[in-house]
Design an enzyme around this catalytic site. Sequence first.
Site, mmCIF file in Angstrom:
data_model
loop_
_atom_site.group_PDB
_atom_site.id
_atom_site.type_symbol
_atom_site.label_atom_id
_atom_site.label_comp_id
_atom_site.label_asym_id
_atom_site.label_seq_id
_atom_site.Cartn_x
_atom_site.Cartn_y
_atom_site.Cartn_z
ATOM 1 N N TYR A 294 -2.935 -0.805 10.546
ATOM 2 C CA TYR A 294 -2.762 -1.125 9.130
ATOM 3 C C TYR A 294 -1.453 -0.548 8.592
ATOM 4 C CZ TYR A 294 -3.813 -1.372 4.114
ATOM 5 O OH TYR A 294 -3.769 -1.631 2.760
ATOM 6 N N SER B 95 0.841 -1.190 0.000
ATOM 7 C CA SER B 95 0.000 0.000 0.000
ATOM 8 C C SER B 95 0.877 1.240 0.000
ATOM 9 C CB SER B 95 -0.888 -0.002 1.251
ATOM 10 O OG SER B 95 -1.540 1.234 1.439
#
Length: 339
Positions: free
Chosen positions: A153, A140
């Site tokens: 996350y 990501s």
Amino acid sequence: MSAQRVAVVTGGSAGLGRAIVRELADRGWDVAILARGEDGLAGAVSDVQSRGRRALAVPTDVADSAAVDAAAARVEAELGPIDAWINNAMVGVFGEFLNTDPADFERAMQVNFFGFVNGTRAALARMTARDRGTVVQVGSALAHRGIPLQAAYCSAKNAITGFTESIVTELLHNKSKVTVSQVDMPAMNTVQFNWVRSQLPDHPQPVEPIFQPEICAAIVVDTAEKPRRRVWVGSSTVLTIIGNRFGSRILDVYLARTGYSGQQAPDVTEPMLADNLYEPTPGDQGARGAFDDKAKSTSVQMWAIRNRPAAYTAAAAFATTAGVLAVTALASLGRRATK
């Protein structure tokens, strides 16, 4: 790679993982899906079989290393040697760090980071013995730039980057032909934002710009078929990574001001699903989430990384044209100056 290609997708029952499963089957891969939810697993199997490929659903919590290894053994026994292993499984915890239950934070890390560790171990244990195969880590932009309300996350994605770099160097040292790639994603319109465990007053949303999962899935499968060490998907990902390298303090201030409101959608009134942090959410949720009206299906940057030869040719032609125009302009100025 064998003529009959076998791929494993963790978290392949929903969201980006489900889109990856469909893309693989469309390109002629047999696919094993590792996830917890039986309804989503059944739907993913149906997707693969409807495309004329073999499918295998293996109910698995990727946080359990023994279960992941057993799943890999079953895949090879029933489908054959694994050619590509795609680590994608994730869960979400939205809220300020100090207000997040420590057990919830640790659970998110177990799935989002150790799930990748466990998958990579299971894959490499088999691939290195054959000296072929590829592992793709779905990363990501947030692996390179933390944002508020998603500390777990962001921590996991950052850890995956360091872990992957270590593994790559070890494979290079051992002169292995096995490859490990990391594909860093932008914000996507997936079901993730319908079933995260959230403390937010409004419906969670990805930070815009938002992309549909199918185009991102295509790039993941591109990478499985033609491995590249790193792939940054979307101009927003590129700008985030480079911007953080040269202006991290500016981004700190900017995200402190915008990161809370930018991750909430007060206009989305549909109720959240039961969160899937510890138990799978019932039902087959498919790939897309609640933001179809905001999500893009492509971008110039995405087209370029999927069509590198054409993009290089276009860039060279542009540079050549720009150079000719510049020389012509300078020559014209020179002639005027001598008159």
